[in-house]
Design a protein around this motif. Structure first.
Motif, PDB file in Angstrom:
ATOM      1  N   LEU A 224       0.944  -1.648   0.259  1.00 40.64           N
ATOM      2  CA  LEU A 224       0.142   0.346   0.049  1.00 40.64           C
ATOM      3  C   LEU A 224       0.963   1.824   0.210  1.00 40.64           C
ATOM      4  O   LEU A 224       0.035   2.301  -0.784  1.00 40.64           O
ATOM      5  N   ALA A 225       2.303   1.440   0.771  1.00 41.42           N
ATOM      6  CA  ALA A 225       2.824   2.479   0.943  1.00 41.42           C
ATOM      7  C   ALA A 225       3.214   2.915  -0.199  1.00 41.42           C
ATOM      8  O   ALA A 225       3.354   3.440  -1.269  1.00 41.42           O
ATOM      9  N   LEU A 226       3.988   1.001  -1.137  1.00 44.06           N
ATOM     10  CA  LEU A 226       4.784   2.246  -2.479  1.00 44.06           C
ATOM     11  C   LEU A 226       3.160   1.732  -3.638  1.00 44.06           C
ATOM     12  O   LEU A 226       3.422   2.661  -4.144  1.00 44.06           O
ATOM     13  N   GLU A 227       2.510   2.127  -3.472  1.00 42.74           N
ATOM     14  CA  GLU A 227       1.093   1.981  -4.227  1.00 42.74           C
ATOM     15  C   GLU A 227       1.179   3.185  -4.219  1.00 42.74           C
ATOM     16  O   GLU A 227       0.962   4.396  -5.511  1.00 42.74           O
ATOM     17  N   ALA A 228       1.116   4.077  -2.586  1.00 36.52           N
ATOM     18  CA  ALA A 228       1.376   5.396  -2.505  1.00 36.52           C
ATOM     19  C   ALA A 228       1.776   6.493  -3.838  1.00 36.52           C
ATOM     20  O   ALA A 228       1.492   6.929  -4.004  1.00 36.52           O
ATOM     21  N   GLN A 229       3.130   5.666  -3.400  1.00 36.86           N
ATOM     22  CA  GLN A 229       4.830   5.946  -3.503  1.00 36.86           C
ATOM     23  C   GLN A 229       4.665   6.583  -5.248  1.00 36.86           C
ATOM     24  O   GLN A 229       4.873   7.585  -6.403  1.00 36.86           O
ATOM     25  N   LEU A 230       4.029   4.912  -5.944  1.00 33.53           N
ATOM     26  CA  LEU A 230       4.030   5.308  -7.512  1.00 33.53           C
ATOM     27  C   LEU A 230       2.846   6.274  -8.170  1.00 33.53           C
ATOM     28  O   LEU A 230       3.100   7.059  -8.750  1.00 33.53           O
ATOM     29  N   GLN A 231       1.886   6.310  -7.170  1.00 35.05           N
ATOM     30  CA  GLN A 231       0.923   6.528  -7.458  1.00 35.05           C
ATOM     31  C   GLN A 231       1.156   8.410  -7.725  1.00 35.05           C
ATOM     32  O   GLN A 231       0.778   8.719  -8.259  1.00 35.05           O
ATOM     33  N   GLY A 232       1.703   8.751  -6.530  1.00 37.55           N
ATOM     34  CA  GLY A 232       2.387   9.972  -7.074  1.00 37.55           C
ATOM     35  C   GLY A 232       3.180  11.016  -7.913  1.00 37.55           C
ATOM     36  O   GLY A 232       2.663  11.479  -8.691  1.00 37.55           O
ATOM     37  N   LYS A 233       3.777   9.524  -8.365  1.00 38.40           N
ATOM     38  CA  LYS A 233       4.929   9.635  -9.684  1.00 38.40           C
ATOM     39  C   LYS A 233       3.536  10.108 -10.491  1.00 38.40           C
ATOM     40  O   LYS A 233       4.090  10.791 -10.801  1.00 38.40           O
ATOM     41  N   ALA A 234       2.859   9.272 -10.394  1.00 33.75           N
ATOM     42  CA  ALA A 234       2.137   8.810 -11.799  1.00 33.75           C
ATOM     43  C   ALA A 234       1.487  10.126 -12.239  1.00 33.75           C
ATOM     44  O   ALA A 234       0.887  10.785 -12.959  1.00 33.75           O
ATOM     45  N   GLY A 235       0.771  10.645 -10.660  1.00 32.18           N
ATOM     46  CA  GLY A 235       0.209  11.557 -10.774  1.00 32.18           C
ATOM     47  C   GLY A 235       0.536  13.121 -11.346  1.00 32.18           C
ATOM     48  O   GLY A 235       0.784  14.055 -11.527  1.00 32.18           O
ATOM     49  N   ALA A 236       1.889  12.802 -11.508  1.00 38.42           N
ATOM     50  CA  ALA A 236       2.606  14.531 -11.815  1.00 38.42           C
ATOM     51  C   ALA A 236       3.225  14.002 -13.453  1.00 38.42           C
ATOM     52  O   ALA A 236       3.667  14.714 -13.576  1.00 38.42           O
ATOM     53  N   THR A 237       2.499  13.495 -13.819  1.00 34.68           N
ATOM     54  CA  THR A 237       2.844  13.574 -15.543  1.00 34.68           C
ATOM     55  C   THR A 237       2.213  14.228 -16.357  1.00 34.68           C
ATOM     56  O   THR A 237       0.700  14.460 -16.196  1.00 34.68           O
ATOM     57  N   ARG A 238       2.663  14.716 -17.156  1.00 34.47           N
ATOM     58  CA  ARG A 238       1.223  14.906 -18.490  1.00 34.47           C
ATOM     59  C   ARG A 238       0.174  14.140 -18.883  1.00 34.47           C
ATOM     60  O   ARG A 238      -0.296  14.776 -18.581  1.00 34.47           O
ATOM     61  N   ASP A 239       0.490  12.876 -18.832  1.00 29.23           N
ATOM     62  CA  ASP A 239      -0.080  12.572 -18.837  1.00 29.23           C
ATOM     63  C   ASP A 239      -1.563  11.946 -18.219  1.00 29.23           C
ATOM     64  O   ASP A 239      -2.713  12.284 -18.505  1.00 29.23           O
ATOM     65  N   PHE A 240      -1.368  12.120 -17.069  1.00 31.10           N
ATOM     66  CA  PHE A 240      -2.057  12.368 -16.027  1.00 31.10           C
ATOM     67  C   PHE A 240      -3.364  12.766 -16.509  1.00 31.10           C
ATOM     68  O   PHE A 240      -4.412  12.935 -16.238  1.00 31.10           O
ATOM     69  N   SER A 241      -2.372  14.440 -16.544  1.00 32.99           N
ATOM     70  CA  SER A 241      -3.661  16.013 -16.286  1.00 32.99           C
ATOM     71  C   SER A 241      -4.181  15.518 -17.948  1.00 32.99           C
ATOM     72  O   SER A 241      -5.644  16.803 -17.724  1.00 32.99           O
ATOM     73  N   GLU A 242      -3.893  15.434 -18.683  1.00 34.26           N
ATOM     74  CA  GLU A 242      -4.230  14.942 -19.739  1.00 34.26           C
ATOM     75  C   GLU A 242      -5.988  13.479 -20.232  1.00 34.26           C
ATOM     76  O   GLU A 242      -6.626  14.310 -21.213  1.00 34.26           O
ATOM     77  N   GLY A 243      -5.207  12.986 -19.451  1.00 37.17           N
ATOM     78  CA  GLY A 243      -5.855  12.263 -19.269  1.00 37.17           C
ATOM     79  C   GLY A 243      -7.716  12.455 -18.365  1.00 37.17           C
ATOM     80  O   GLY A 243      -8.473  12.261 -18.826  1.00 37.17           O
ATOM     81  N   VAL A 244      -7.781  13.415 -17.585  1.00 38.68           N
ATOM     82  CA  VAL A 244      -8.099  14.666 -16.304  1.00 38.68           C
ATOM     83  C   VAL A 244      -9.290  14.557 -17.908  1.00 38.68           C
ATOM     84  O   VAL A 244     -10.048  14.574 -17.771  1.00 38.68           O
ATOM     85  N   LEU A 245      -8.512  15.587 -18.631  1.00 33.40           N
ATOM     86  CA  LEU A 245      -8.825  16.993 -19.635  1.00 33.40           C
ATOM     87  C   LEU A 245      -9.573  16.014 -20.532  1.00 33.40           C
ATOM     88  O   LEU A 245     -11.197  16.231 -20.586  1.00 33.40           O
ATOM     89  N   ALA A 246      -8.847  14.819 -21.025  1.00 35.19           N
ATOM     90  CA  ALA A 246      -9.723  14.296 -22.039  1.00 35.19           C
ATOM     91  C   ALA A 246     -11.525  13.348 -21.398  1.00 35.19           C
ATOM     92  O   ALA A 246     -12.230  13.588 -21.866  1.00 35.19           O
ATOM     93  N   PHE A 247     -11.087  13.050 -19.812  1.00 34.42           N
ATOM     94  CA  PHE A 247     -12.577  12.717 -19.377  1.00 34.42           C
ATOM     95  C   PHE A 247     -13.713  13.544 -19.511  1.00 34.42           C
ATOM     96  O   PHE A 247     -14.128  13.260 -19.866  1.00 34.42           O
ATOM     97  N   LEU A 248     -13.185  14.967 -18.901  1.00 33.41           N
ATOM     98  CA  LEU A 248     -13.915  15.686 -18.670  1.00 33.41           C
ATOM     99  C   LEU A 248     -14.734  16.504 -19.702  1.00 33.41           C
ATOM    100  O   LEU A 248     -16.271  16.394 -19.900  1.00 33.41           O
ATOM    101  N   GLU A 249     -13.569  16.265 -21.266  1.00 30.49           N
ATOM    102  CA  GLU A 249     -14.228  17.051 -22.012  1.00 30.49           C
ATOM    103  C   GLU A 249     -14.662  15.874 -23.342  1.00 30.49           C
ATOM    104  O   GLU A 249     -15.397  15.824 -24.392  1.00 30.49           O
ATOM    105  N   LYS A 250     -14.963  14.862 -22.458  1.00 30.82           N
ATOM    106  CA  LYS A 250     -15.496  13.451 -23.300  1.00 30.82           C
ATOM    107  C   LYS A 250     -14.858  13.145 -24.815  1.00 30.82           C
ATOM    108  O   LYS A 250     -15.555  12.780 -25.932  1.00 30.82           O
ATOM    109  N   ARG A 251     -13.739  13.171 -24.504  1.00 33.60           N
ATOM    110  CA  ARG A 251     -12.749  12.630 -26.296  1.00 33.60           C
ATOM    111  C   ARG A 251     -11.262  12.157 -25.722  1.00 33.60           C
ATOM    112  O   ARG A 251     -11.315  11.510 -24.649  1.00 33.60           O
TER     113      ARG A 251
END
Length: 258
Positions: A224-251
């Protein structure tokens, strides 16, 4: 780089490594074992997914028993340590997703070479064979590591002791591989899978591989600690921001792999 026993092509972020000794069912000789890691290093620096397959009608028949001084005089321990281990580590440690496209029989070390990839997709006509006991050997090339983890100890033990072919559909049902695909659809299906991974969130894939592999040795708290650490790294990527934006924009998201 010029290769003698394999082919490597890279196009549209997809690296395709083809074992290319079809006259001997792509059996592994010393040259091939040296060329595969070299090709993977090129692929991981220049592509976002690696697909490994075989030329002709087989994926890989395993160790070339006629290579060098022959099987009887082969220093098996040295060959495994100095040649197989670097090859298998190159596949296992590859930071981009790896796919074994098993187009035919995968036997002995060839079967375990295929199983070293993140995902194994096989034709329905393909078979996986732990052939080692037929010549008085034990499974190697990672077989004793992959098999119990992928399909459980009972199935792994039977596959090793009886050395009977496991058809691709059975392998998929047992959890040895991801999926078995009708032969006629195989090439197009693998191509679609490769495009999916090549256009996906590459860093998230890398972190996912790290998390899943660590889970085999970790207790719940550590994982669980490793998940949190790695998720923090994933959440800092450009792709995460793009994924959220694409979801909100339905594209469809435009992932750049960073």
């Amino acid at each position: 780089m010029d290769f003698q026993t394999i082919d490597l092509s890279i196009e549209d972020d997809i690296a395709r490594l083809t074992l290319n000794r079809p006259d001997v069912k792509n059996a592994l000789n010393a040259q091939m074992r040296a060329e595969i890691p070299a090709a993977i290093r090129i692929a991981q620096d220049n592509a976002r997914v690696l697909v490994m397959t075989g030329a002709g009608d087989a994926f890989c028949s395993g160790q070339d028993l006629g290579d060098g001084s022959g099987a009887v005089n082969l220093d098996i321990e040295r060959v495994l340590r100095d040649e197989y281990v670097p090859m298998l580590r190159a596949i296992f440690d590859c930071p981009i997703p790896t796919v074994s496209a098993v187009n035919g029989a995968a036997a002995g070390a060839g079967a375990n070479l295929a199983l070293a990839a993140d995902v194994v997709i096989a034709t329905e006509s393909a078979v996986f064979l732990q052939a080692f006991s037929r010549i008085g050997l034990v499974p190697d090339a990672g077989g004793t590591y992959w098999l119990p983890r992928q399909m459980g100890m009972a199935k792994a033990m039977g596959a090793a002791l009886f050395a009977e072919p496991v058809p691709a559909r059975q392998a998929a049902a047992w959890g040895m591989i991801w999926e078995a695909v009708p032969d006629a659809d195989f090439s197009q299906h693998v191509a679609r899978r490769a495009v999916h991974l090549a256009t996906g969130p590459t860093e998230a894939y890398r972190l996912t591989k790290q998390a899943l592999r660590a889970s085999m040795a970790n207790d719940l708290e550590t994982q669980l600690a490793l998940e949190a650490q790695l998720q923090g790294k994933a959440g800092a990527t450009r792709d995460f921001s793009e994924g959220v934006l694409a979801f909100l924009e339905k594209r469809v998201p435009d992932y750049q792999g960073r």
